[in-house]
Design a protein around this motif. Structure first.
Motif, PDB file in Angstrom:
ATOM      1  N   ILE A 122       0.834  -1.201   0.000  1.00 21.24           N
ATOM      2  CA  ILE A 122       0.000   0.000   0.000  1.00 21.24           C
ATOM      3  C   ILE A 122       0.870   1.253   0.000  1.00 21.24           C
ATOM      4  N   ALA A 123       1.977   1.225   0.754  1.00 24.71           N
ATOM      5  CA  ALA A 123       2.910   2.354   0.761  1.00 24.71           C
ATOM      6  C   ALA A 123       3.499   2.577  -0.634  1.00 24.71           C
ATOM      7  N   LEU A 124       3.860   1.487  -1.309  1.00 26.61           N
ATOM      8  CA  LEU A 124       4.402   1.594  -2.663  1.00 26.61           C
ATOM      9  C   LEU A 124       3.346   2.125  -3.635  1.00 26.61           C
ATOM     10  N   GLY A 125       2.093   1.708  -3.441  1.00 26.42           N
ATOM     11  CA  GLY A 125       1.020   2.230  -4.272  1.00 26.42           C
ATOM     12  C   GLY A 125       0.837   3.725  -4.076  1.00 26.42           C
ATOM     13  N   THR A 126       0.936   4.156  -2.823  1.00 26.69           N
ATOM     14  CA  THR A 126       0.804   5.586  -2.511  1.00 26.69           C
ATOM     15  C   THR A 126       1.956   6.373  -3.115  1.00 26.69           C
ATOM     16  N   ILE A 127       3.157   5.846  -3.010  1.00 27.53           N
ATOM     17  CA  ILE A 127       4.334   6.506  -3.603  1.00 27.53           C
ATOM     18  C   ILE A 127       4.184   6.612  -5.119  1.00 27.53           C
ATOM     19  N   THR A 128       3.769   5.519  -5.744  1.00 28.11           N
ATOM     20  CA  THR A 128       3.611   5.508  -7.200  1.00 28.11           C
ATOM     21  C   THR A 128       2.560   6.516  -7.647  1.00 28.11           C
ATOM     22  N   GLY A 129       1.465   6.599  -6.889  1.00 24.92           N
ATOM     23  CA  GLY A 129       0.395   7.509  -7.258  1.00 24.92           C
ATOM     24  C   GLY A 129       0.684   8.970  -6.974  1.00 24.92           C
ATOM     25  N   CYS A 130       1.430   9.243  -5.904  1.00 22.40           N
ATOM     26  CA  CYS A 130       1.573  10.624  -5.423  1.00 22.40           C
ATOM     27  C   CYS A 130       2.857  11.345  -5.829  1.00 22.40           C
TER      28      CYS A 130
END
Length: 203
Positions: A122-130
């Motif tokens: 989830i942290a990686l998803g947030t980084i990728t998105g933001c």
């Protein structure tokens, strides 16, 4: 040539963030070269940070020049059609929200592929998105959305939690991806429409 769902999401996410980056740059009246640079960093910023954290180098856009060409073509088309789009702010918001959902799912999937825990995924998803948007706003001398009162990173985290919750129902992977993308996109629209925000702290 057939594309997998993940490849399709990556292409759509790249296009969405290239458009949002281009509109953000045009709002600040940058020249065409400046627009291309902002579009590029918006599209590849989050994925680059993610891949560097994972040690997956060279990063994707360096291995596949087609993504660079896709950003270039998208940016040029956006510049060309700008005279037909009057509401820059709404267009920027919609494509940024769409890109956020698409890239969050990509980041989560990359974490799963590396065998990481759900929280890290989830942290990686947030980084990728933001992070593409953070770099974009920083270069444009604007406080990044993630640091403002708008629900931005929280939308990514909520989408990530939904992703792993849906996995418990044994849904098809493609269905899960689409549902999470739609959820993040709809959540962004909902919170902005009704002016919902996290509490602010400070003096």
């Amino acid at each position: 040539m057939e594309f997998t769902t993940t490849q399709t999401i990556e292409i759509l996410g790249t296009i969405a963030f290239a458009i949002s980056g281009s509109f953000a740059a045009m709002q600040r009246r940058l020249d065409p070269f400046g627009v291309l640079i902002i579009a590029f960093v918006t599209s590849i910023g989050g994925g680059t940070v993610r891949d560097m954290l994972l040690g997956d180098t060279p990063v994707k856009w360096m291995r596949d020049v087609n993504y660079c060409l896709l950003i270039l073509i998208t940016s040029l088309l956006t510049i060309f059609f700008k005279t037909h789009i009057k509401k820059f702010k709404i267009t920027l918001f919609l494509f940024d929200s769409l890109g956020l959902g698409l890239f969050t799912v990509l980041g989560i999937q990359k974490g799963i592929a590396f065998g990481l825990s759900p929280g890290i995924c989830i942290a990686l998803g947030t980084i990728t998105g933001c992070f593409g948007g953070i770099i974009r706003d920083t270069l444009l001398n604007t406080i990044p959305l993630i640091f403002r009162k708008e629900i931005y990173a929280t939308a990514c985290i909520s989408g990530g939690l939904l992703y792993f919750a849906l996995l418990q129902f044994n849904l098809k992977a493609d269905v899960t991806k689409i549902l999470v993308i739609v959820f993040i996109f709809a959540l962004r629209i909902f919170v902005v429409r009704y002016k919902l925000a996290l509490p602010k702290f400070g003096y």
